[in-house]
Scaffold this active site. Structure first.
Site, PDB file in Angstrom:
ATOM      1  N   GLY A  14      -4.205  -0.132   3.327  1.00 41.01           N
ATOM      2  CA  GLY A  14      -3.068   0.605   2.769  1.00 41.01           C
ATOM      3  C   GLY A  14      -3.488   1.701   1.802  1.00 41.01           C
ATOM      4  O   GLY A  14      -4.526   2.358   1.982  1.00 41.01           O
ATOM      5  N   ASP A  34     -10.649  -6.765  -3.857  1.00 35.82           N
ATOM      6  CA  ASP A  34      -9.509  -7.297  -3.094  1.00 35.82           C
ATOM      7  C   ASP A  34      -9.706  -8.798  -2.888  1.00 35.82           C
ATOM      8  O   ASP A  34     -10.833  -9.304  -2.970  1.00 35.82           O
ATOM      9  CB  ASP A  34      -9.419  -6.582  -1.725  1.00 35.82           C
ATOM     10  N   ASP A  60      -9.048 -11.476  -7.474  1.00 36.06           N
ATOM     11  CA  ASP A  60      -7.615 -11.772  -7.441  1.00 36.06           C
ATOM     12  C   ASP A  60      -7.020 -11.170  -8.710  1.00 36.06           C
ATOM     13  O   ASP A  60      -7.382 -11.594  -9.822  1.00 36.06           O
ATOM     14  CB  ASP A  60      -7.392 -13.287  -7.391  1.00 36.06           C
ATOM     15  N   VAL A  61      -6.123 -10.211  -8.572  1.00 34.29           N
ATOM     16  CA  VAL A  61      -5.616  -9.481  -9.739  1.00 34.29           C
ATOM     17  C   VAL A  61      -4.809 -10.357 -10.702  1.00 34.29           C
ATOM     18  O   VAL A  61      -4.532  -9.937 -11.823  1.00 34.29           O
ATOM     19  CB  VAL A  61      -4.789  -8.242  -9.337  1.00 34.29           C
ATOM     20  N   TYR A 153      10.169  -7.357  -7.681  1.00 34.22           N
ATOM     21  CA  TYR A 153       9.184  -6.277  -7.539  1.00 34.22           C
ATOM     22  C   TYR A 153       9.590  -5.090  -8.413  1.00 34.22           C
ATOM     23  O   TYR A 153       8.767  -4.529  -9.135  1.00 34.22           O
ATOM     24  CB  TYR A 153       9.109  -5.882  -6.065  1.00 34.22           C
ATOM     25  N   LYS A 157       7.403  -3.566 -11.500  1.00 37.54           N
ATOM     26  CA  LYS A 157       6.928  -2.179 -11.533  1.00 37.54           C
ATOM     27  C   LYS A 157       7.458  -1.450 -12.768  1.00 37.54           C
ATOM     28  O   LYS A 157       6.771  -0.614 -13.339  1.00 37.54           O
ATOM     29  CB  LYS A 157       7.331  -1.457 -10.241  1.00 37.54           C
ATOM     30  N   PRO A 183       5.070   6.201  -6.701  1.00 37.02           N
ATOM     31  CA  PRO A 183       5.416   6.770  -5.385  1.00 37.02           C
ATOM     32  C   PRO A 183       6.759   6.274  -4.875  1.00 37.02           C
ATOM     33  O   PRO A 183       7.172   5.146  -5.135  1.00 37.02           O
ATOM     34  CB  PRO A 183       4.304   6.230  -4.467  1.00 37.02           C
ATOM     35  N   GLY A 184       7.406   7.139  -4.100  1.00 36.98           N
ATOM     36  CA  GLY A 184       8.513   6.710  -3.256  1.00 36.98           C
ATOM     37  C   GLY A 184       7.922   6.140  -1.978  1.00 36.98           C
ATOM     38  O   GLY A 184       6.704   5.941  -1.885  1.00 36.98           O
ATOM     39  N   ASP A 187       4.037   6.850   3.970  1.00 38.81           N
ATOM     40  CA  ASP A 187       3.751   6.648   5.392  1.00 38.81           C
ATOM     41  C   ASP A 187       2.525   5.739   5.506  1.00 38.81           C
ATOM     42  O   ASP A 187       1.408   6.208   5.737  1.00 38.81           O
ATOM     43  CB  ASP A 187       3.510   8.012   6.054  1.00 38.81           C
TER      44      ASP A 187
HETATM   45  N1  LIG Z   1       3.640   1.565   0.555  1.00 38.20           N
HETATM   46  C1  LIG Z   1       4.529   2.216  -0.178  1.00 38.20           C
HETATM   47  O1  LIG Z   1       5.407   2.935   0.318  1.00 38.20           O
HETATM   48  C2  LIG Z   1       4.466   2.100  -1.676  1.00 38.20           C
HETATM   49  C3  LIG Z   1       5.430   2.772  -2.452  1.00 38.20           C
HETATM   50  C4  LIG Z   1       5.375   2.669  -3.822  1.00 38.20           C
HETATM   51  C5  LIG Z   1       4.374   1.917  -4.417  1.00 38.20           C
HETATM   52  N2  LIG Z   1       3.449   1.271  -3.641  1.00 38.20           N
HETATM   53  C6  LIG Z   1       2.422   0.503  -4.316  1.00 38.20           C
HETATM   54  O2  LIG Z   1       1.150   0.891  -3.829  1.00 38.20           O
HETATM   55  C7  LIG Z   1       0.254  -0.208  -3.942  1.00 38.20           C
HETATM   56  C8  LIG Z   1      -0.437  -0.464  -2.604  1.00 38.20           C
HETATM   57  O3  LIG Z   1       0.562  -0.777  -1.642  1.00 38.20           O
HETATM   58  P1  LIG Z   1       0.268  -0.772  -0.078  1.00 38.20           P
HETATM   59  O4  LIG Z   1       1.446  -0.158   0.556  1.00 38.20           O
HETATM   60  O5  LIG Z   1      -1.065  -0.221   0.197  1.00 38.20           O
HETATM   61  O6  LIG Z   1       0.301  -2.365   0.222  1.00 38.20           O
HETATM   62  P2  LIG Z   1      -0.546  -3.246   1.266  1.00 38.20           P
HETATM   63  O7  LIG Z   1       0.146  -4.559   1.312  1.00 38.20           O
HETATM   64  O8  LIG Z   1      -0.766  -2.514   2.531  1.00 38.20           O
HETATM   65  O9  LIG Z   1      -1.965  -3.425   0.559  1.00 38.20           O
HETATM   66  C9  LIG Z   1      -2.095  -4.169  -0.617  1.00 38.20           C
HETATM   67  C10 LIG Z   1      -3.537  -4.600  -0.806  1.00 38.20           C
HETATM   68  O10 LIG Z   1      -3.580  -5.416  -1.983  1.00 38.20           O
HETATM   69  C11 LIG Z   1      -4.301  -6.601  -1.706  1.00 38.20           C
HETATM   70  N3  LIG Z   1      -3.838  -7.697  -2.556  1.00 38.20           N
HETATM   71  C12 LIG Z   1      -2.681  -8.409  -2.443  1.00 38.20           C
HETATM   72  N4  LIG Z   1      -2.649  -9.368  -3.383  1.00 38.20           N
HETATM   73  C13 LIG Z   1      -3.793  -9.256  -4.107  1.00 38.20           C
HETATM   74  C14 LIG Z   1      -4.330  -9.970  -5.203  1.00 38.20           C
HETATM   75  N5  LIG Z   1      -3.679 -11.010  -5.750  1.00 38.20           N
HETATM   76  N6  LIG Z   1      -5.526  -9.585  -5.703  1.00 38.20           N
HETATM   77  C15 LIG Z   1      -6.206  -8.534  -5.140  1.00 38.20           C
HETATM   78  N7  LIG Z   1      -5.745  -7.834  -4.104  1.00 38.20           N
HETATM   79  C16 LIG Z   1      -4.552  -8.193  -3.579  1.00 38.20           C
HETATM   80  C17 LIG Z   1      -4.057  -6.872  -0.225  1.00 38.20           C
HETATM   81  O11 LIG Z   1      -5.065  -7.728   0.312  1.00 38.20           O
HETATM   82  C18 LIG Z   1      -4.078  -5.454   0.346  1.00 38.20           C
HETATM   83  O12 LIG Z   1      -5.395  -5.053   0.668  1.00 38.20           O
HETATM   84  C19 LIG Z   1       1.080  -1.390  -4.442  1.00 38.20           C
HETATM   85  O13 LIG Z   1       0.971  -1.500  -5.843  1.00 38.20           O
HETATM   86  C20 LIG Z   1       2.495  -0.990  -4.059  1.00 38.20           C
HETATM   87  O14 LIG Z   1       3.439  -1.632  -4.854  1.00 38.20           O
HETATM   88  C21 LIG Z   1       3.474   1.344  -2.281  1.00 38.20           C
END
Ligand SMILES: NC(=O)c1ccc[n+]([C@@H]2O[C@H](COP(=O)([O-])OP(=O)(O)OC[C@H]3O[C@@H](n4cnc5c(N)ncnc54)[C@H](O)[C@@H]3O)[C@@H](O)[C@H]2O)c1
Length: 247
Positions: A14, A34, A60-61, A153, A157, A183-184, A187
């Protein structure tokens, strides 16, 4: 090569993976942290075959001890750390009235404790050395109370944006800046996996620019905020939402 070092949480896939690639292209040594260690390792080896400029760290965060161990491992490996990107996040959508204590705690742990511990452990380290950059990945949901991704969530945030300000103020005098990017909808795989196609079309139609956001652009903003000369950007929340929320 900048020879700077960055640790990115949730970098196995992601947004985190896109951010890791961008920092690597910008000449950083990149630590991909991760819980999905195999995927993080695969990306680290793709970026750097001999792992001289990219490595994976199991983290693990929700665990402060994991952040401390990652800090120590990186210092041993590359001798310095310049930036932390608190990117890992997750949510399981549940109607607000039905969220259980367990579900609430789990989402708060991944999205908010993560930011607290990352800022505590790396913020202290950066303050001790007199320089450092922290970028917290927040979300539009944390600003407008949007509950499409879950009320827990959105609350987490919102808390991440507040912690950004707290640490930004506390650490500023020590050469450390802390900013959030909000971010909004992007993709990215998670958006396509979790939102049915028909609903996604409606979401996109409601975005003023008429498109989902680019993860690569969010990564560029993170690189900008992590640069050594970014000292005057501090305590801010950088909105990148296609005009969904203006203030
Ligand atoms: N995708 C969107 O449209 C969007 C929009 C706004 C904000 N965000 C934020 O962007 C960030 C990334 O989102 P994404 O879309 O890539 O999500 P995703 O689920 O595709 O990826 C998240 C990653 O975090 C890892 N992860 C999950 N729990 C964890 C933990 N406890 N410790 C360590 N790693 C962990 C997962 O293994 C994965 O690799 C997040 O903070 C999300 O809230 C995403």
């Amino acid at each position: 090569m900048s020879n700077r070092v960055v640790l990115i949480t949730g970098a196995a896939r992601g947004l985190g993976a896109v951010v890791a690639r961008r920092f690597h292209e910008a000449g950083y040594k990149v630590a991909l942290a991760d819980i999905a260690i195999e995927a993080a390792q695969a990306l680290a080896r793709e970026l750097s075959k001999d792992e001289s400029s990219a490595c994976a760290i199991k983290l693990d965060v929700a665990s402060k001890a994991d952040f401390e161990a990652a800090r120590d491992a990186l210092l041993e490996r590359w001798g310095a750390i310049d930036a932390l990107i608190n990117n890992a996040g997750a949510s399981k959508v549940v109607p607000a009235m039905e969220i259980t204590a367990e579900q609430f705690d789990q989402v708060i742990d991944i999205n908010l404790r993560s930011v607290l511990f990352g800022c505590q452990v790396f913020g202290q380290h950066f303050a001790n050395r007199g320089a450092g950059r922290i970028v917290n990945i927040a979300s539009l949901a944390g600003q407008n109370g949007g509950s499409a991704t879950g009320a827990h969530y959105a609350a987490a945030k919102g808390g991440a944006i507040t912690l950004t300000k707290v640490f930004a103020r506390d650490l500023a005098a020590h050469g450390v800046t802390v900013n959030a990017i909000s971010p909004g909808p992007l993709d990215l795989p998670i958006v396509h996996e979790s939102v049915p196609a028909e609903k996604l079309e409606k979401v996109i139609a409601g975005i003023p620019v008429g498109k989902l956001g680019s993860a690569a652009y969010i990564a560029d903003v993170a690189v900008l905020l992590a640069s050594a000369d970014a000292y005057f950007a501090n305590g801010a929340c950088w909105d990148v939402n296609g005009g969904l929320y203006m203030r």
